[in-house]
Design a protein around this motif. Structure first.
Motif, PDB file in Angstrom:
ATOM      1  N   TYR A  80       0.831  -1.205   0.000  1.00 20.70           N
ATOM      2  CA  TYR A  80       0.000   0.000   0.000  1.00 20.70           C
ATOM      3  C   TYR A  80       0.867   1.256   0.000  1.00 20.70           C
ATOM      4  CZ  TYR A  80      -4.199  -2.702   1.238  1.00 20.70           C
ATOM      5  OH  TYR A  80      -5.255  -3.580   1.244  1.00 20.70           O
ATOM      6  N   SER A  81       0.334   2.320  -0.585  1.00 20.27           N
ATOM      7  CA  SER A  81       0.953   3.639  -0.491  1.00 20.27           C
ATOM      8  C   SER A  81       0.019   4.573   0.264  1.00 20.27           C
ATOM      9  CB  SER A  81       1.219   4.229  -1.882  1.00 20.27           C
ATOM     10  OG  SER A  81       2.229   3.500  -2.554  1.00 20.27           O
ATOM     11  N   ASP A 117      -1.131  -0.531  -4.324  1.00 24.01           N
ATOM     12  CA  ASP A 117      -0.432  -0.114  -5.547  1.00 24.01           C
ATOM     13  C   ASP A 117      -0.856  -0.914  -6.782  1.00 24.01           C
ATOM     14  OD1 ASP A 117       1.210   1.820  -4.194  1.00 24.01           O
ATOM     15  OD2 ASP A 117       2.399   0.165  -3.408  1.00 24.01           O
ATOM     16  N   GLU A 118      -1.076  -2.213  -6.613  1.00 26.03           N
ATOM     17  CA  GLU A 118      -1.292  -3.080  -7.769  1.00 26.03           C
ATOM     18  C   GLU A 118      -2.620  -2.838  -8.477  1.00 26.03           C
ATOM     19  OE1 GLU A 118      -3.261  -7.058  -5.710  1.00 26.03           O
ATOM     20  OE2 GLU A 118      -1.081  -6.968  -5.939  1.00 26.03           O
ATOM     21  N   GLN A 154      -1.145   7.461  -9.353  1.00 22.15           N
ATOM     22  CA  GLN A 154       0.211   7.012  -9.661  1.00 22.15           C
ATOM     23  C   GLN A 154       1.183   8.184  -9.768  1.00 22.15           C
ATOM     24  OE1 GLN A 154      -0.605   4.374 -13.120  1.00 22.15           O
ATOM     25  NE2 GLN A 154       0.171   2.722 -11.822  1.00 22.15           N
ATOM     26  N   ILE A 189       1.936   9.173  -6.159  1.00 22.07           N
ATOM     27  CA  ILE A 189       2.812   8.193  -5.518  1.00 22.07           C
ATOM     28  C   ILE A 189       4.252   8.385  -5.990  1.00 22.07           C
ATOM     29  CG2 ILE A 189       3.384   5.729  -5.394  1.00 22.07           C
ATOM     30  CD1 ILE A 189       0.334   5.188  -5.541  1.00 22.07           C
TER      31      ILE A 189
END
Length: 352
Positions: free
Chosen positions: A67-68, A207-208, A224, A227
């Protein structure tokens, strides 16, 4: 006189956090410069941002789980649009639970980008309960819910079980109770309920799941991008991020979410007990769906209103008038609300 701040948001913050934050506005890290005038790219503030994000993942038990954490701007209201931009494919469909004002606003924004199905709603009873026993279609890109409904005083106790992505707006109860946060693929929350002042919004995303919609996403709306730039694609809301970091440090020092959950339950229990046993008061939300953050109630005898209002005001209580769509009263008892303040309100109710 000590004030007892029951405001729904912007809300109460720990006194020690306010003290540290005020000192940083004058002189941050002994730089002889204010926190709000140093460069957001300086080593001193980069350390703040990184520590704040680390604390988020640590407290939610999501560290090293893909996770972000992001601190963005635009409030939770901008996330109503960012979520479908990042998760809803062209021609795709998403499902939403409609449990209050903010979920209905999220639905409105998402409909600008695709097919949105309201899979369950409590609008029929002015949102005084959480829908249950609803079916979740199998063709959804994601399911969106709102964990706590600030205005109506309801809170989800059992989250949707789905094979698709689960998104949750946790603006008004983030960090207040233990959950398996890994069941969510994306969480977002405005800071101004349980973290800090208005101006920054927390997003925690797996993230995925990103980069799969086929959409051309504007840079400011692309998770994205944020991040990759460590929440500094544009100038971040420096002061709200710093205060959020201090609040998360305070929460960790108490023993984290497990410790604050016990305190929150105690506060809610004594207030709901008074509402349920005092014939002059009545709760608004269905008992099984009551929020531990926002307690909504009404007087059963309106002739007592003038006396009740004058008494709580004289006691230094602030911010308990109910939202206009519900009426009555709303006591918001977020993490930083001391038990002592809740007891002051309960004592006034007992004496009415």
């Amino acid at each position: 006189m000590k004030k007892h701040n029951f405001s729904a948001g912007p809300c109460i913050l720990p006194q020690e956090v306010l003290k540290k934050a005020s000192e940083a506005v004058i002189n941050f890290n002994n730089l002889d410069l204010s926190l709000i005038e140093i460069s957001h790219r300086s080593a001193d503030f980069v350390a703040v941002m990184e520590h704040a994000k680390d604390l988020v993942l640590e407290l939610l038990d999501l560290k090293d789980k893909g996770y972000s954490a992001l601190f963005l701007q635009g409030g939770a209201s901008l996330e109503f649009l960012m979520v479908p931009y990042n998760l809803l494919p062209e021609g795709g469909k998403a499902g939403y639970l409609d449990t209050g004002t903010w979920s209905s606003k999220a639905i409105k924004e998402a409909k600008l980008l695709g097919d949105i199905e309201v899979i369950a709603s409590s609008k029929d009873a002015n949102y005084n309960y959480i829908p249950k026993n609803y079916a979740i279609p199998s063709d959804l890109a994601y399911v969106h819910c709102t964990s706590n409904n600030t205005i109506f005083g309801t809170q989800i106790k059992n989250f949707p079980k789905t094979d698709t992505l689960l998104v949750c707006d946790m603006s008004s109860d983030i960090f207040s109770r233990k959950l398996d946060f890994s069941q969510f693929d994306l969480i977002y929350a405005g800071a101004q309920k349980n973290m800090g002042p208005a101006g920054t919004t927390l997003v925690v995303v797996k993230d995925e799941i990103l980069g799969k919609t086929g959409r051309k996403i504007p840079s400011m709306l692309d998770y994205q991008v944020h991040i990759a730039k460590d929440s500094m694609f544009n100038t971040p809301a420096v002061f709200p991020v710093y205060v959020s970091m201090l609040t998360l440090e305070w929460l960790k020092s108490l023993g984290g979410i497990e410790a604050i959950e016990k305190i929150n339950e105690e506060k809610a229990n004594i207030l709901y007990q008074e509402i349920d046993t005092n014939p002059l008061f009545q709760g608004v939300a269905k008992k099984e769906d009551r929020s531990n953050m926002n307690v909504t109630f009404i007087l059963t005898d309106e002739s007592k209103k003038e006396k009740f209002d004058s008494t709580w005001k004289a006691a230094g209580i602030s911010g308990i008038n109910g939202h206009r769509s519900v009426g009555g009263y709303r006591a918001s008892i977020y993490n930083a609300m001391p038990l002592e303040s809740v007891q002051v309100l309960v004592n006034i109710m007992k004496a009415l």
